[in-house]
Write a protein that holds these residues in place. Structure first.
Motif, mmCIF file in Angstrom:
data_model
loop_
_atom_site.group_PDB
_atom_site.id
_atom_site.type_symbol
_atom_site.label_atom_id
_atom_site.label_comp_id
_atom_site.label_asym_id
_atom_site.label_seq_id
_atom_site.Cartn_x
_atom_site.Cartn_y
_atom_site.Cartn_z
ATOM 1 N N ARG A 33 1.144 -0.962 -0.070
ATOM 2 C CA ARG A 33 -0.110 0.246 0.064
ATOM 3 C C ARG A 33 0.354 0.652 -0.267
ATOM 4 O O ARG A 33 2.081 1.563 0.333
ATOM 5 C CB ARG A 33 -0.602 0.014 1.312
ATOM 6 N N PRO A 34 0.440 2.009 -0.865
ATOM 7 C CA PRO A 34 1.475 3.369 -0.452
ATOM 8 C C PRO A 34 1.155 4.036 0.798
ATOM 9 O O PRO A 34 0.948 3.595 2.017
ATOM 10 C CB PRO A 34 0.387 4.980 -1.480
ATOM 11 N N LYS A 69 -1.877 13.837 -3.985
ATOM 12 C CA LYS A 69 -1.351 13.106 -5.483
ATOM 13 C C LYS A 69 0.019 13.174 -4.856
ATOM 14 O O LYS A 69 0.532 14.500 -5.223
ATOM 15 C CB LYS A 69 -1.793 13.467 -6.633
ATOM 16 N N ILE A 120 -0.355 10.846 -10.066
ATOM 17 C CA ILE A 120 0.272 9.289 -9.350
ATOM 18 C C ILE A 120 -0.110 9.261 -7.969
ATOM 19 O O ILE A 120 0.630 10.509 -7.690
ATOM 20 C CB ILE A 120 2.186 8.921 -9.914
ATOM 21 N N ALA A 121 -0.093 8.787 -7.017
ATOM 22 C CA ALA A 121 -0.802 8.666 -5.961
ATOM 23 C C ALA A 121 0.657 8.579 -4.879
ATOM 24 O O ALA A 121 2.176 7.586 -5.885
ATOM 25 C CB ALA A 121 -1.489 7.777 -5.883
ATOM 26 N N GLU A 153 2.645 5.265 -4.970
ATOM 27 C CA GLU A 153 2.604 4.079 -5.937
ATOM 28 C C GLU A 153 3.136 3.973 -7.466
ATOM 29 O O GLU A 153 4.226 4.901 -7.906
ATOM 30 C CB GLU A 153 1.251 4.913 -6.707
ATOM 31 N N VAL A 191 3.411 3.373 -11.066
ATOM 32 C CA VAL A 191 3.306 3.230 -12.584
ATOM 33 C C VAL A 191 3.748 2.116 -13.579
ATOM 34 O O VAL A 191 5.052 2.882 -14.202
ATOM 35 C CB VAL A 191 2.225 4.355 -12.343
ATOM 36 N N ARG A 220 9.049 2.950 -0.658
ATOM 37 C CA ARG A 220 7.610 3.612 -0.997
ATOM 38 C C ARG A 220 7.565 5.164 -1.637
ATOM 39 O O ARG A 220 6.960 5.828 -0.677
ATOM 40 C CB ARG A 220 7.332 3.569 0.561
ATOM 41 N N ALA A 236 6.744 7.624 -5.083
ATOM 42 C CA ALA A 236 6.013 7.301 -6.126
ATOM 43 C C ALA A 236 7.458 7.132 -7.485
ATOM 44 O O ALA A 236 8.412 7.155 -7.235
ATOM 45 C CB ALA A 236 5.451 8.314 -6.285
ATOM 46 N N ASP A 250 2.052 -1.003 -9.693
ATOM 47 C CA ASP A 250 0.122 -0.843 -9.272
ATOM 48 C C ASP A 250 -0.585 -1.013 -10.276
ATOM 49 O O ASP A 250 -1.350 -0.389 -10.251
ATOM 50 C CB ASP A 250 0.345 -0.329 -8.801
ATOM 51 N N ARG A 251 0.014 -0.227 -11.701
ATOM 52 C CA ARG A 251 -1.195 0.299 -12.555
ATOM 53 C C ARG A 251 0.128 0.213 -13.754
ATOM 54 O O ARG A 251 1.068 0.574 -13.760
ATOM 55 C CB ARG A 251 -0.955 1.492 -12.104
ATOM 56 N N PRO A 285 -5.010 -0.836 -13.704
ATOM 57 C CA PRO A 285 -4.762 -1.860 -12.645
ATOM 58 C C PRO A 285 -4.568 -2.547 -12.801
ATOM 59 O O PRO A 285 -5.181 -4.099 -13.268
ATOM 60 C CB PRO A 285 -6.087 -1.559 -11.393
#
Lengths: 247, 279
Positions: free
Chosen positions: A8-9, A17, A42-43, A46, A48, A184, A186, A202-203, A217
């Motif tokens: 998890r983020p 974001k 992008i969270a 996260e 990507v 952790r 992004a 994650d995406r 996702p």
């Protein structure tokens, strides 16, 4: 490769974001727009993956995010602390590995900090080596260390494993996955490799004609396996989005 | 593996050959010197037997003897030090000016437009052809000699460093930007070290050219220096002194080239070529 199953983020309280791109348009001369009113967020924390054909605008997007290309139309918000790892390691051949890692950093503990992060990427034994004596995989590890030592909130990886041999690439993917779980930040990974995207991200977003056409996702549990039927399904979806028939 | 097998075979087969081979191979590095040594011997024999007139060329033995006596009476050291000071000041001046101009034109577009064009035009002039003008301008003292050396040696320094700065991999500059390096820091840590190999190449050319300039400058209107010593000797048909001067020039060129090479391996230790040579 890693024991965590549900990445998890960083903390639920970190809402919002890390990166937000709004209606970003970029064209060179009078040609067609390379990026065409592109939206992407992008969270924090996260991972990507950005896929797309050559010329789809991947590199332009990454260069703009890295601050190497100017923003002419649209807006970009991104954290202050970002790092980029390129396809080539881009180490300065006239500085030893540890000096490359802390290039531009100040403080008396530069060497210790370099040593610590080099150990983390498995390069603790080459701290005093000259970059030209490193193998391709070692050089990319050093480049990763140089990116991580700045403790970025947003890490950009521009096809970082494309020039490596298949076995080294597998090891490096494992390493990146491990480092991401620990730091952790992004991550935006530009890649041609659908499997790489499915293993790490994650995406997955697919860029086409300067816009994001597919935003997929990837809910697979980690560590991920190619043999997983869900992996197979997502692979077909992505290949389809890229216009490749999965025979 | 196969080499060992062949070696064993040879030792078992014929002992004398096996014993003689290593001795020959130990002499191999000296084989290069065989021809020069033979030539000098032939020269000496030709002079001793009267085949060559000593008015045309002195014998090697005579040259060595003259060199020794010139050293003992202080003529050679005095003239040598004058020449060395001229070459060193000229080269030093060339380095300072050449490096500054190259930085100006290498690091800014405006600088390039201002500096590069006139230098490229000047470069095409044969510097030696400017000797008369230099004597008119600066007289016959030390100034024109040092300036001649400086002018000749400046061009290779400028041209190579400028090329080196412009040839820096743009990918490294991009990397420096993504790391947030300031302009000054980028110049210090990326551009200058990256252009250093080219600067050293320029320096090697410059050293060679400064001896060339010095020879001409000292043979025109000088009252000291190796070149003057040689011109003086010409009046008295002293071919031995002229040849001593030539030998000194040769040795100076050789020594300075070695010095620059040493500088290269000290400063460019990061290049695999130099690591290979050092180990």
């Amino acid at each position: 490769m890693n024991a965590l199953t549900d990445p998890r983020p960083r903390g639920a309280d970190e809402a919002g974001k890390a990166v937000a791109i709004r209606r970003l348009t970029r064209r060179f001369g009078d040609g067609p727009a390379v990026l065409d009113r592109l939206d992407l967020t992008i969270a924090p924390g996260e991972f990507v993956a950005l896929l797309g054909h050559s010329g789809s605008g991947k590199s332009t997007l990454l260069r703009t995010l890295a601050g190497l290309d100017p923003v002419t139309e649209g807006t970009i918000t991104r954290p202050r602390d970002v790092s980029v790892v390129f396809q080539e390691s881009r180490l300065l051949p006239w500085k030893r590995v540890w000096e490359n890692v802390v290039l531009g950093q100040d403080g008396a503990d530069r060497r210790e900090r370099a040593a610590k992060v080099l150990r983390e990427v498995g390069l603790g034994h080459r701290i005093d080596a000259w970059p030209l004596t490193l193998s391709g995989g070692e050089a990319q590890r050093a480049a990763l260390a140089r990116a991580l030592v700045r403790e970025p909130q947003f890490l950009m990886l521009d096809e970082p494993f494309a020039a490596l041999d298949a076995l080294t690439r597998l090891k490096m993917q494992g390493l990146v996955s491990e480092l991401w779980l620990r730091h952790r930040c992004a991550v935006l990974l530009v890649t041609h490799d659908v499997d790489e995207a499915l293993l790490l991200a994650d995406r997955a977003v697919v860029l086409e004609h300067g816009q994001i056409r597919t935003d997929l996702p990837i809910g697979l549990a980690r560590p991920r396996r190619h043999a997983d039927p869900e992996f197979e399904r997502l692979r077909s979806v992505l290949l389809d989005a890229l216009g490749v028939c999965d025979g | 593996m196969s080499e060992t097998l062949i070696g064993i075979g040879a030792r078992n087969g014929s002992r004398p050959v096996a014993r003689r081979l290593p001795r020959l191979s130990a002499l191999l590095p000296f084989r290069r010197f065989a021809t020069p040594v033979l030539l000098v011997l032939g020269w000496q024999i030709a002079c001793s037997s009267g085949l060559l007139s000593t008015r045309l060329v002195a014998s090697p033995a005579q040259i060595v003897a003259t060199g020794w006596s010139l050293t003992r009476d202080g003529t050679l050291p005095a003239n040598l030090s004058v020449s060395l000071v001229r070459a060193a000041s000229g080269l030093g001046l060339a380095l300072v000016v050449g490096v500054c101009l190259a930085l100006v034109s290498g690091l800014s577009r405006l600088g390039e437009d201002v500096v590069d064009a006139p230098l490229q035009i000047l470069r095409t002039l044969p510097v030696l052809a400017m000797v008369p003008l230099f004597i008119l301008w600066f007289g016959i003292g030390e100034t024109p000699k040092i300036l001649m050396v400086a002018l000749g040696a400046m061009f290779p320094v400028y041209l190579n460093l400028h090329k080196g700065i412009r040839a820096i991999d743009p990918k490294l500059l991009e990397m420096a930007r993504t790391l947030g390096l300031s302009r000054g820091r980028t110049i210090r840590e990326v551009i200058l070290p990256g252009a250093l190999p080219d600067l050293l190449v320029g320096l090697r050319f410059a050293v060679g050219i400064s001896w060339l300039m010095l020879v001409v400058a000292e043979q025109v209107n000088a009252d000291s220096g190796i070149g003057h010593m040689m011109m003086d000797a010409e009046d008295f048909l002293r071919t031995d002194i002229i040849l001593v001067g030539l030998a000194v020039y040769g040795l100076l060129g050789l020594a300075s080239d070695q010095a620059v090479r040493a500088l290269e391996s000290a400063l460019l230790g990061w290049r695999p070529v130099y690591r290979g040579r050092a180990s």
